[in-house]
Design a protein around this motif. Structure first.
Motif, mmCIF file in Angstrom:
data_model
loop_
_atom_site.group_PDB
_atom_site.id
_atom_site.type_symbol
_atom_site.label_atom_id
_atom_site.label_comp_id
_atom_site.label_asym_id
_atom_site.label_seq_id
_atom_site.Cartn_x
_atom_site.Cartn_y
_atom_site.Cartn_z
ATOM 1 N N ASN A 153 0.851 -1.193 0.000
ATOM 2 C CA ASN A 153 0.000 0.000 0.000
ATOM 3 C C ASN A 153 0.887 1.245 0.000
ATOM 4 O OD1 ASN A 153 -1.950 1.968 0.337
ATOM 5 N ND2 ASN A 153 -2.390 1.454 2.464
ATOM 6 N N LYS A 154 1.191 1.749 -1.168
ATOM 7 C CA LYS A 154 2.114 2.886 -1.291
ATOM 8 C C LYS A 154 1.615 4.122 -0.558
ATOM 9 C CE LYS A 154 4.253 1.484 -5.646
ATOM 10 N NZ LYS A 154 4.475 1.840 -7.069
ATOM 11 N N ARG A 155 0.313 4.260 -0.432
ATOM 12 C CA ARG A 155 -0.243 5.448 0.240
ATOM 13 C C ARG A 155 -0.003 5.441 1.756
ATOM 14 N NH1 ARG A 155 -5.895 5.985 -3.215
ATOM 15 N NH2 ARG A 155 -4.917 6.842 -5.092
ATOM 16 N N SER A 156 0.441 4.304 2.272
ATOM 17 C CA SER A 156 0.716 4.231 3.710
ATOM 18 C C SER A 156 2.103 4.782 4.059
ATOM 19 C CB SER A 156 0.612 2.779 4.196
ATOM 20 O OG SER A 156 1.728 2.016 3.763
ATOM 21 N N ARG A 157 2.903 5.093 3.049
ATOM 22 C CA ARG A 157 4.302 5.461 3.290
ATOM 23 C C ARG A 157 4.480 6.648 4.224
ATOM 24 N NH1 ARG A 157 6.718 5.681 -2.728
ATOM 25 N NH2 ARG A 157 4.698 6.686 -3.011
ATOM 26 N N SER A 158 3.567 7.618 4.157
ATOM 27 C CA SER A 158 3.714 8.825 4.979
ATOM 28 C C SER A 158 3.000 8.727 6.324
ATOM 29 C CB SER A 158 3.200 10.047 4.207
ATOM 30 O OG SER A 158 1.835 9.875 3.870
ATOM 31 N N ALA A 159 2.394 7.577 6.610
ATOM 32 C CA ALA A 159 1.614 7.426 7.845
ATOM 33 C C ALA A 159 2.500 7.364 9.082
ATOM 34 C CB ALA A 159 0.741 6.180 7.765
ATOM 35 N N LYS A 160 2.038 8.019 10.141
ATOM 36 C CA LYS A 160 2.690 7.947 11.457
ATOM 37 C C LYS A 160 1.617 7.636 12.490
ATOM 38 C CE LYS A 160 6.187 11.468 10.445
ATOM 39 N NZ LYS A 160 6.727 12.780 10.863
ATOM 40 N N LEU A 161 1.900 6.665 13.351
ATOM 41 C CA LEU A 161 0.926 6.275 14.372
ATOM 42 C C LEU A 161 1.446 6.625 15.760
ATOM 43 C CD1 LEU A 161 -1.127 3.002 14.551
ATOM 44 C CD2 LEU A 161 0.139 3.764 16.558
ATOM 45 N N ARG A 162 0.607 7.295 16.536
ATOM 46 C CA ARG A 162 0.905 7.598 17.946
ATOM 47 C C ARG A 162 -0.264 7.108 18.798
ATOM 48 N NH1 ARG A 162 5.260 11.157 18.494
ATOM 49 N NH2 ARG A 162 5.807 12.288 16.570
ATOM 50 N N ALA A 163 0.072 6.669 20.010
ATOM 51 C CA ALA A 163 -0.973 6.124 20.896
ATOM 52 C C ALA A 163 -0.731 6.564 22.330
ATOM 53 C CB ALA A 163 -0.983 4.608 20.814
ATOM 54 N N ALA A 164 -1.826 6.640 23.092
ATOM 55 C CA ALA A 164 -1.758 7.017 24.505
ATOM 56 C C ALA A 164 -2.875 6.335 25.273
ATOM 57 C CB ALA A 164 -1.865 8.540 24.646
ATOM 58 N N GLU A 165 -2.694 6.246 26.589
ATOM 59 C CA GLU A 165 -3.685 5.656 27.484
ATOM 60 C C GLU A 165 -4.070 6.650 28.550
ATOM 61 O OE1 GLU A 165 -3.476 2.270 30.882
ATOM 62 O OE2 GLU A 165 -2.847 1.626 28.876
ATOM 63 N N ARG A 166 -5.364 6.801 28.789
ATOM 64 C CA ARG A 166 -5.799 7.724 29.837
ATOM 65 C C ARG A 166 -5.540 7.109 31.219
ATOM 66 N NH1 ARG A 166 -11.695 10.342 31.485
ATOM 67 N NH2 ARG A 166 -10.804 11.546 33.206
ATOM 68 N N ILE A 167 -4.898 7.887 32.099
ATOM 69 C CA ILE A 167 -4.550 7.353 33.416
ATOM 70 C C ILE A 167 -5.242 8.099 34.567
ATOM 71 C CG2 ILE A 167 -2.350 6.354 32.719
ATOM 72 C CD1 ILE A 167 -0.954 8.887 33.724
ATOM 73 N N SER A 168 -5.837 9.266 34.278
ATOM 74 C CA SER A 168 -6.557 9.978 35.347
ATOM 75 C C SER A 168 -7.598 10.907 34.759
ATOM 76 C CB SER A 168 -5.590 10.756 36.206
ATOM 77 O OG SER A 168 -5.093 11.889 35.520
#
Length: 263
Positions: A248-263
């Protein structure tokens, strides 16, 4: 946020228990109509034709107090990019539209035909870092009125050298699309509110496709982390694998970030 044409949604629905529920949001009514048909086999899904930054109102209508997960797949979908009528791609001639929400009156050609030369140059530079923004804006201004995609492409061709012109075209189209759809302001509004709707231990994932979006997400998560609201799960963004880039060439510029709520 947004559901697009249901690629992520289908995978999530497969993993949900009978007590689980998926809420899909999209400003593009065509995407909502498509998902109503393609995901009709699933009873535990609710679809909303709305902007994801109105998450509080949407959850209220859905009678949902908190959610355990949020996925933001930012930018435009492949179906939108490949559309022969929406004007998102510089490769397909059509009306220069670029609206995610077709009930919105303001189109890309309205922007280019009403804004001043300076404003057009500022938009192109601010939202794409295109160094030839002034020359491109001047060319657009001389060619007005610009109604169709290939007219804008011609204005860019007249004001840029052949080398790396495809990158310039992509940048300019991105900048105009961002402004027409108010994309960054909507993202910022969402980032200031989402913690209230995310349960403790709930996780949020962002997939962005250009540095402007990624920078806004990175700063917001860092600020929430300092306030002990979330725990960042991705010290650095996750990029697509070599295999995914190949498939999937269109995925090349993708960046994934993730977080979890703690309070």
């Amino acid at each position: 946020c947004t559901i697009g044409y249901g690629g992520h949604a289908r995978q999530i629905l497969k993993e949900l228990s009978s007590n689980g529920k998926l809420i899909g949001i999209d400003k593009d009514e065509e995407a909502i109509k498509f998902c109503k048909k393609s995901l009709s086999a699933y009873s535990n899904i609710q679809l909303f034709h709305n902007s994801y930054h109105k998450i509080n109102d949407i959850l209220s209508i859905s009678k949902t107090r908190k959610v355990d997960g949020m996925l933001l797949d930012l930018g435009l979908s492949s179906a939108q990019l490949d559309s022969k009528a929406r004007g998102f791609s510089y490769k397909i001639d059509s009306e220069l539209d670029m609206r995610f929400d077709l009930s919105q009156k303001f189109k890309a050609n309205d922007l280019l035909n009403s804004a001043s030369k300076k404003d057009i140059a500022d938009i192109i530079f601010k939202y794409s870092d295109e160094r030839r923004s002034r020359a491109i804006a001047s060319s657009i201004f001389k060619m007005r009125p610009i109604k169709n995609v290939f007219e804008l492409v011609e204005a860019i061709r007249r004001s840029t050298p052949p080398k790396n012109r495809k990158k310039t075209l992509a940048r300019v189209f991105q900048a105009i699309r961002i402004v027409v759809n108010n994309e960054l302001s909507i993202l910022e509004n969402f980032l200031s509110e989402f913690c209230r709707q995310l349960s403790i231990g709930g996780r949020i994932v962002f997939i962005s496709f250009h540095s402007l979006e990624d920078r806004i997400v990175k700063r917001a998560l860092k600020d929430l982390s300092l306030k002990k609201k979330v725990k960042i799960l991705t010290k650095k963004p996750i990029y697509p694998s070599q295999k995914e880039n190949y498939l999937n060439k269109r995925s090349r510029s993708a960046k994934l970030r993730a977080a979890e709520r703690i309070s």
